[in-house]
Scaffold this motif. Structure first.
Motif, PDB file in Angstrom:
ATOM      1  N   SER A 169      42.945  45.513  53.852  1.00 31.06           N
ATOM      2  CA  SER A 169      41.807  44.604  53.734  1.00 31.06           C
ATOM      3  C   SER A 169      42.169  43.386  52.890  1.00 31.06           C
ATOM      4  O   SER A 169      41.740  42.272  53.173  1.00 31.06           O
ATOM      5  CB  SER A 169      40.605  45.324  53.103  1.00 31.06           C
ATOM      6  N   VAL A 170      42.977  43.628  51.864  1.00 28.92           N
ATOM      7  CA  VAL A 170      43.436  42.511  51.029  1.00 28.92           C
ATOM      8  C   VAL A 170      44.303  41.577  51.870  1.00 28.92           C
ATOM      9  O   VAL A 170      44.130  40.359  51.867  1.00 28.92           O
ATOM     10  CB  VAL A 170      44.249  43.032  49.818  1.00 28.92           C
ATOM     11  N   ALA A 171      45.223  42.206  52.611  1.00 27.22           N
ATOM     12  CA  ALA A 171      46.179  41.404  53.379  1.00 27.22           C
ATOM     13  C   ALA A 171      45.501  40.520  54.420  1.00 27.22           C
ATOM     14  O   ALA A 171      45.960  39.411  54.691  1.00 27.22           O
ATOM     15  CB  ALA A 171      47.194  42.327  54.059  1.00 27.22           C
ATOM     16  N   VAL A 172      44.441  40.991  55.006  1.00 30.21           N
ATOM     17  CA  VAL A 172      43.807  40.194  56.057  1.00 30.21           C
ATOM     18  C   VAL A 172      42.521  39.517  55.581  1.00 30.21           C
ATOM     19  O   VAL A 172      41.824  38.877  56.349  1.00 30.21           O
ATOM     20  CB  VAL A 172      43.493  41.043  57.324  1.00 30.21           C
ATOM     21  N   GLU A 173      42.227  39.697  54.309  1.00 35.65           N
ATOM     22  CA  GLU A 173      41.029  39.110  53.714  1.00 35.65           C
ATOM     23  C   GLU A 173      39.783  39.435  54.526  1.00 35.65           C
ATOM     24  O   GLU A 173      39.062  38.541  55.002  1.00 35.65           O
ATOM     25  CB  GLU A 173      41.189  37.594  53.562  1.00 35.65           C
ATOM     26  N   ALA A 174      39.551  40.721  54.663  1.00 35.16           N
ATOM     27  CA  ALA A 174      38.419  41.170  55.475  1.00 35.16           C
ATOM     28  C   ALA A 174      37.079  40.911  54.795  1.00 35.16           C
ATOM     29  O   ALA A 174      36.942  41.072  53.590  1.00 35.16           O
ATOM     30  CB  ALA A 174      38.565  42.670  55.752  1.00 35.16           C
ATOM     31  N   ASP A 175      36.115  40.487  55.594  1.00 36.62           N
ATOM     32  CA  ASP A 175      34.743  40.337  55.096  1.00 36.62           C
ATOM     33  C   ASP A 175      33.954  41.604  55.383  1.00 36.62           C
ATOM     34  O   ASP A 175      33.025  41.954  54.665  1.00 36.62           O
ATOM     35  CB  ASP A 175      34.046  39.172  55.807  1.00 36.62           C
ATOM     36  N   ARG A 191      37.004  48.225  49.154  1.00 42.30           N
ATOM     37  CA  ARG A 191      36.268  47.234  48.348  1.00 42.30           C
ATOM     38  C   ARG A 191      36.868  47.116  46.956  1.00 42.30           C
ATOM     39  O   ARG A 191      37.087  46.012  46.443  1.00 42.30           O
ATOM     40  CB  ARG A 191      34.792  47.638  48.237  1.00 42.30           C
ATOM     41  N   ASP A 192      37.144  48.256  46.354  1.00 43.19           N
ATOM     42  CA  ASP A 192      37.696  48.234  45.001  1.00 43.19           C
ATOM     43  C   ASP A 192      39.080  47.587  44.966  1.00 43.19           C
ATOM     44  O   ASP A 192      39.422  46.879  44.021  1.00 43.19           O
ATOM     45  CB  ASP A 192      37.791  49.668  44.449  1.00 43.19           C
ATOM     46  N   ILE A 193      39.831  47.894  45.988  1.00 41.62           N
ATOM     47  CA  ILE A 193      41.172  47.313  46.025  1.00 41.62           C
ATOM     48  C   ILE A 193      41.094  45.795  46.161  1.00 41.62           C
ATOM     49  O   ILE A 193      41.831  45.044  45.507  1.00 41.62           O
ATOM     50  CB  ILE A 193      41.995  47.905  47.192  1.00 41.62           C
ATOM     51  N   GLN A 194      40.195  45.349  47.005  1.00 41.26           N
ATOM     52  CA  GLN A 194      40.044  43.895  47.152  1.00 41.26           C
ATOM     53  C   GLN A 194      39.668  43.243  45.819  1.00 41.26           C
ATOM     54  O   GLN A 194      40.225  42.208  45.454  1.00 41.26           O
ATOM     55  CB  GLN A 194      38.973  43.577  48.202  1.00 41.26           C
ATOM     56  N   VAL A 195      38.738  43.861  45.135  1.00 37.37           N
ATOM     57  CA  VAL A 195      38.319  43.313  43.839  1.00 37.37           C
ATOM     58  C   VAL A 195      39.510  43.272  42.886  1.00 37.37           C
ATOM     59  O   VAL A 195      39.733  42.279  42.184  1.00 37.37           O
ATOM     60  CB  VAL A 195      37.165  44.159  43.235  1.00 37.37           C
ATOM     61  N   ALA A 196      40.301  44.350  42.901  1.00 32.07           N
ATOM     62  CA  ALA A 196      41.468  44.408  42.018  1.00 32.07           C
ATOM     63  C   ALA A 196      42.443  43.273  42.314  1.00 32.07           C
ATOM     64  O   ALA A 196      43.181  42.821  41.439  1.00 32.07           O
ATOM     65  CB  ALA A 196      42.160  45.760  42.166  1.00 32.07           C
ATOM     66  N   TYR A 197      42.453  42.824  43.550  1.00 33.86           N
ATOM     67  CA  TYR A 197      43.351  41.738  43.932  1.00 33.86           C
ATOM     68  C   TYR A 197      42.638  40.398  43.959  1.00 33.86           C
ATOM     69  O   TYR A 197      43.097  39.443  44.585  1.00 33.86           O
ATOM     70  CB  TYR A 197      44.007  42.035  45.281  1.00 33.86           C
ATOM     71  N   GLY A 198      41.476  40.361  43.311  1.00 31.88           N
ATOM     72  CA  GLY A 198      40.781  39.099  43.157  1.00 31.88           C
ATOM     73  C   GLY A 198      40.046  38.599  44.384  1.00 31.88           C
ATOM     74  O   GLY A 198      39.767  37.409  44.519  1.00 31.88           O
ATOM     75  N   GLN A 199      39.738  39.503  45.295  1.00 33.79           N
ATOM     76  CA  GLN A 199      38.997  39.073  46.483  1.00 33.79           C
ATOM     77  C   GLN A 199      37.568  39.615  46.433  1.00 33.79           C
ATOM     78  O   GLN A 199      37.323  40.660  45.833  1.00 33.79           O
ATOM     79  CB  GLN A 199      39.652  39.636  47.759  1.00 33.79           C
ATOM     80  N   PRO A 200      36.664  38.920  47.077  1.00 33.69           N
ATOM     81  CA  PRO A 200      35.319  39.481  47.182  1.00 33.69           C
ATOM     82  C   PRO A 200      35.381  40.725  48.058  1.00 33.69           C
ATOM     83  O   PRO A 200      36.109  40.747  49.053  1.00 33.69           O
ATOM     84  CB  PRO A 200      34.510  38.371  47.862  1.00 33.69           C
ATOM     85  N   PRO A 201      34.666  41.775  47.673  1.00 35.67           N
ATOM     86  CA  PRO A 201      34.733  43.024  48.431  1.00 35.67           C
ATOM     87  C   PRO A 201      34.060  42.926  49.786  1.00 35.67           C
ATOM     88  O   PRO A 201      33.027  42.276  49.930  1.00 35.67           O
ATOM     89  CB  PRO A 201      34.003  44.016  47.514  1.00 35.67           C
ATOM     90  N   GLN A 202      34.667  43.562  50.739  1.00 36.52           N
ATOM     91  CA  GLN A 202      34.126  43.601  52.096  1.00 36.52           C
ATOM     92  C   GLN A 202      32.848  44.439  52.125  1.00 36.52           C
ATOM     93  O   GLN A 202      32.621  45.268  51.259  1.00 36.52           O
ATOM     94  CB  GLN A 202      35.156  44.238  53.029  1.00 36.52           C
ATOM     95  N   SER A 203      32.053  44.209  53.145  1.00 38.45           N
ATOM     96  CA  SER A 203      30.976  45.170  53.355  1.00 38.45           C
ATOM     97  C   SER A 203      31.481  46.125  54.435  1.00 38.45           C
ATOM     98  O   SER A 203      32.444  45.837  55.138  1.00 38.45           O
ATOM     99  CB  SER A 203      29.677  44.473  53.782  1.00 38.45           C
TER     100      SER A 203
END
Length: 387
Positions: A169-175, A191-203
């Motif tokens: 999800s981080v790699a593809v910047e999923a919404d 979602r948590d992983i995205q947040v850890a990498y500074g991205q807004p979490p997906q739904s």
RNA sequence: GGGGGAGUGUCCGAGUGGUUAAAGGAGACGGGCUGUAAACCCGUUGGCUCUGCCUACGCAGGUUCGAAUCCUGCCUCCCCCA
């Protein structure tokens, strides 16, 4: 605008998807499929269908072929670790998966990625990913709890699965990420992983798991209760007709987005089968499959087209005599012992006439150009080009 | 590192020296019934050159007239303690 949450089980976090949809930017909607078996089946298409709905609303679909994660093994819903497919199998499956997915998705609006692109990472990077969670969090999922409680093994590799899927999800910047209900833990973990990498979490949005043709277990290749999207029209039609009536409503709802039409169940099931065959084999294919079905199963007649079997090679001991068990064994991929049993049980027919229970050999003249049948649905036309 | 337990046919699972190709269940297959349904009933379910022969109970040896069952070694897995 159609309701994109129709049929969905979970849409989390509450209200978030609506906000995203209200934005002016097309969403990046992710689905990951691990190429662990050869074919995509109707169970997968429930989610694919939902993806295509997003697509039709102008959103971008990111289809991830999990060629890397297939080697880790998704523990979702599993009660035991299972042998992982070999690298060759994964590669072969990966090659055909996207083609199969495009039976439902619009090629133009789909981004296909393989997660080996980014998951083959440096050890340093992997440590960075592992640092984002705790063992307790990884173990809290229900399937692990059950297994641990039952004294069943949990492979260390399986533990890492959600981290890797989350990193996708981080790699593809999923919404948004879609999946079956059994994917809920993995999806939320992302979602948590995205947040850890500074991205807004997906739904996340989960869809129900389609029941198999047996009507009570989930559809799965290994349970043999599946309908593959690449199955031949006749095969597909037949398998769909074999589902219990009670499963029809679910098939209609999840696969066709419709209610079961009023009228006799038999007709409703035929309608279901026709429409699905048309979907995967083109308009009109359903009718053709139905004709075959009527012929073979309703009228117990011989189908229009039958594969041929050359009998020359099975002429045995005495000249001119064909050993039936060998012939059947070769023609229907069964052992000759099995073939003997079938004959004994009256399951073998020649041109529709049961073969006598003790008949094990026949002169070739009695076989040429006749139709050999095993059970209700397996046929071979016997030919002898050599003579 | 220490201790304990387990590996049986497609799967689950009985069986601890002798009619055991291995109970039982599931699945699958064949037959019946039917809307080819489902449910239900009956049957089959290691292989073969089939009134017999061969192969089989993790692997390899051994004991015995005879082993899935006993012994030895190995492999794999699980649990508990550390």
């Amino acid at each position: 605008m159609p309701d994109l949450t129709r049929n969905a089980v979970d849409v989390l976090p509450e209200g978030r998807l609506a906000e995203q949809l209200a934005g002016d930017r097309p969403l990046r909607v992710k689905l990951g499929i691990d190429p662990t078996t050869a074919d995509i089946h109707l169970g997968h298409t429930v989610v694919l269908e939902k993806l295509s709905e997003f697509q039709r609303e102008g959103h971008t679909v990111v289809l991830i072929i999990g060629d890397f994660t297939a080697r880790v093994g998704d523990p979702s819903g599993r009660s035991s670790s299972r042998p992982l497919p070999s690298a060759e199998e994964i590669e072969a499956n990966a090659a055909t998966y996207q083609e199969q997915a495009f039976k439902l998705l619009d090629r133009e609006r789909t981004e296909v990625r393989r997660n080996s692109e980014w998951l083959r990472m440096e050890p340093e990077a992997l440590l960075g990913l592992l640092a984002q969670t705790t063992v307790a969090r990884l173990l809290e999922r229900d399937d692990f709890q059950k297994r641990l409680g039952a004294g069943r093994p949990v492979a260390a590799l399986e533990l890492l699965y959600p981290l890797l899927q989350g990193y996708d999800s981080v790699a593809v910047e999923a919404d948004v990420e879609l999946g079956g209900t059994d994917q809920k833990f993995n999806l939320l973990f992302g979602r948590d992983i995205q947040v850890a990498y500074g991205q807004p979490p997906q739904s996340i949005l989960t869809m129900p798991i389609l029941v198999g043709t047996d009507g009570f277990q989930k559809m799965s290749k290994s349970l043999g209760n599946y309908v593959g999207v690449t199955d031949a029209p006749e095969e597909m039609f037949g398998r769909l007709m074999s589902i219990p009536d009670e499963a029809m409503a679910e098939y209609y709802r999840l696969l066709l987005g419709a209610e079961v039409p009023a009228g006799p169940p038999n007709e409703a099931k035929r309608e279901l089968a026709r429409r699905l065959v048309d979907r995967f084999h083109g308009a009109g294919a359903g009718e053709g499959a139905e004709r075959h079905f009527n012929r073979v199963f309703v009228q117990h007649a011989v189908p229009d087209e039958i594969e041929e079997l050359e009998i020359g090679a099975y002429v045995g001991g005495e000249p001119g005599l064909v050993q039936l068990p060998k012939l059947i064994g070769a023609g229907f991929q069964t052992s000759s012992s099995e073939a003997r049993r079938l004959i004994k049980q009256g399951g073998v027919k020649l041109d529709g006439e049961p073969v006598a229970a003790d008949l094990l050999e026949l002169p070739r003249e009695a076989l040429v150009d006749r139709v050999l049948q095993v059970g209700k649905r397996r046929f071979l036309k016997l030919v002898d080009r050599a003579s």
